[in-house]
Scaffold this active site. Structure first.
Site, short mmCIF file in Angstrom:
data_model
loop_
_atom_site.label_atom_id
_atom_site.label_comp_id
_atom_site.label_asym_id
_atom_site.label_seq_id
_atom_site.Cartn_x
_atom_site.Cartn_y
_atom_site.Cartn_z
N SER A 21 -4.09 -9.33 7.44
CA SER A 21 -3.56 -7.99 7.68
C SER A 21 -2.76 -7.92 8.97
CB SER A 21 -4.45 -6.69 7.63
OG SER A 21 -4.35 -5.68 8.12
N ASP B 164 0.59 -1.18 0.00
CA ASP B 164 -0.02 0.04 0.13
C ASP B 164 0.82 1.16 0.00
OD1 ASP B 164 -2.32 -1.42 -0.15
OD2 ASP B 164 -2.62 -1.22 2.37
N1 ARG Z 1 -8.06 -3.12 15.72
C1 ARG Z 1 -6.96 -2.71 16.26
C2 ARG Z 1 -7.01 -1.11 16.69
O1 ARG Z 1 -7.80 -0.41 15.98
C3 ARG Z 1 -5.86 -3.00 15.42
C4 ARG Z 1 -5.66 -2.29 14.10
C5 ARG Z 1 -4.69 -2.90 12.98
N2 ARG Z 1 -4.83 -4.05 12.68
C6 ARG Z 1 -4.42 -4.79 11.73
N3 ARG Z 1 -4.37 -6.19 11.87
N4 ARG Z 1 -3.65 -4.31 10.69
O2 ARG Z 1 -6.08 -0.61 17.24
#
Ligand code: ARG
Length: 398
Positions: free
Chosen positions: A174, A14
């Site tokens: 991710s 990205d």
């Molecule tokens: N849900 C978590 C937050 O908002 C992690 C976000 C990023 N997560 C990821 N797998 N890229 O803090």
């Protein structure tokens, strides 16, 4: 016109595409990589950024600052979001955003950019932090606006523009990682009924692989901050790294959550924070020994609020600052040592001691040497219950 932009660059697809996309729009891109303990191959990514069209690539080691000014503040607060998330990603965003702003100032850039999508929390955290630090900076969020709707379109764009990328295979998850922990989402995890495959975990062993024998460790705190592991003084970065290995081997530190995002979506996320959960348990155990009841109970409410503010991207706000002052006041007595037992995914405090202990054996004991005057209890109970005498009989408990 100055079209310099500092981009929070990860080295992945990205943000690599973003370098090109912004350059094609006439921006001069400075790729900024903050080292928050993600163990990326920074040298390779630096070259990649330059090859992709960045005019400059900067790597900055923010680990010590991240631990001292972000992670350990959250630890002192006992901040946990929705009972399972120690906020590793959320805590890293303000320190990275602060780094971006500093570089923008140093380079005379008027723009900063990030690679977050329009559905997540991280865009909020980056942008709110940047604008609280310097409202004159303009923020670009290409992923939210560009025409590249799918990953394959991005890969296509990368090929057309000669952008070096690792793989054209679809990444199954991710992942965001730093010193405090790892966040894993998307792919198969989007089905909330699907049990995570064992191979997604990177920092913790499964229960069946964890050692059969319990491991004992000792952590010493000074004013709420861990300063020694097993009797050895070490800085925060080293302590978290060492402890993370021990705890991860014992299978400690996983959580599997459906969480409420700031933007209104419920999402599934898997977290690992092995050192974090041990330090959290140890810190709470020490607080239970040295804090009086009312402070302790009030602090539990503060912990909840603190976690929300962190999660919501409201790190540099007046309430958060005021809560830090309250928390630091409570931590003046949080010095001492906690002994913990790690075994097959569990972590329990089994011993705690402190020069500031409020535990008085002569009051608690049921053995010889009891100094508690039991005769006082009678009057205490009488007055405590006075307003409620006969309340059940009166019906509405009034
Ligand atoms: N849900 C978590 C937050 O908002 C992690 C976000 C990023 N997560 C990821 N797998 N890229 O803090």
């Amino acid at each position: 016109m100055n079209k310099k932009v500092v981009l929070a660059y990860s080295g992945g697809l990205d943000t690599s595409v973003i370098i090109k996309w912004l350059s094609n729009k006439g921006y001069e891109v400075i790729a900024y990589m903050a080292d928050v303990g993600q163990e990326s191959d920074f040298a390779v990514y630096k070259q990649r950024a330059l090859k992709t069209g960045a005019i400059k690539a900067v790597v900055e080691d923010l680990r010590a600052e991240f631990v001292k000014d972000f992670v350990f503040k959250a630890l002192k607060a006992d901040a946990v979001y929705e009972n399972g998330y120690l906020l590793a990603t959320a805590l890293s965003r303000p320190v990275i955003a602060k780094g971006l702003v500093n570089i923008a100032h140093a380079e005379g850039a008027k723009y900063v950019a990030h690679g977050c999508t329009g559905k997540g929390n991280d865009q909020v955290r980056f942008e709110v932090t940047v604008s609280s630090l310097d409202p004159s900076l303009k923020i670009l969020a290409p992923v939210r606006e560009w025409e590249l709707k799918t990953r394959s379109e991005e890969i296509e764009y990368a090929k057309d523009n000669n952008i070096p990328i690792d793989t054209t295979k679809k990444k199954p998850y991710s992942i965001d990682v730093n010193l405090w922990g790892i966040s894993i989402e998307s792919g198969k995890l989007e089905d909330p009924y699907h049990e995570p495959d064992e191979d997604i975990y990177q920092l913790t062993k499964g229960i069946d692989k964890a050692s059969a024998k319990p491991v004992y460790i000792e952590i010493e705190f000074k004013k709420g901050v861990p300063v020694k592991l097993n009797g050895k003084a070490m800085d925060g970065v080293r302590l978290i790294t060492k402890l993370g290995k021990i705890a991860g081997d014992a299978g400690v530190g996983r959580s599997d959550m459906i969480e409420n995002r700031l933007v209104g979506i419920k999402s599934r996320e898997i977290y690992e924070a092995p050192a974090g959960w041990v330090l959290y348990a140890a810190h709470k155990a020490l607080e239970s020994l040295v804090l009086d009841r009312e402070t302790l109970h009030f602090k539990e409410m503060v912990a909840q609020k603190y976690a929300e503010l962190t999660y919501y991207g409201l790190w540099y706000t007046p309430l958060k600052k005021a809560l830090d002052i309250f928390i630091d006041e409570t931590q003046r007595s949080v010095s001492g040592t906690v002994r913990l037992k790690l075994h097959k995914g569990t972590c329990s405090a089994v011993g705690r001691k402190s020069p500031n202990s409020l535990y008085k054996k002569e009051l608690a004991t049921y053995e010889k040497g009891d100094k508690f005057d039991q005769s006082l209890a009678k009057g205490f109970i009488e007055l405590w219950g006075l307003p409620y005498k006969g309340s059940c009989k009166r019906g509405g408990y009034g």
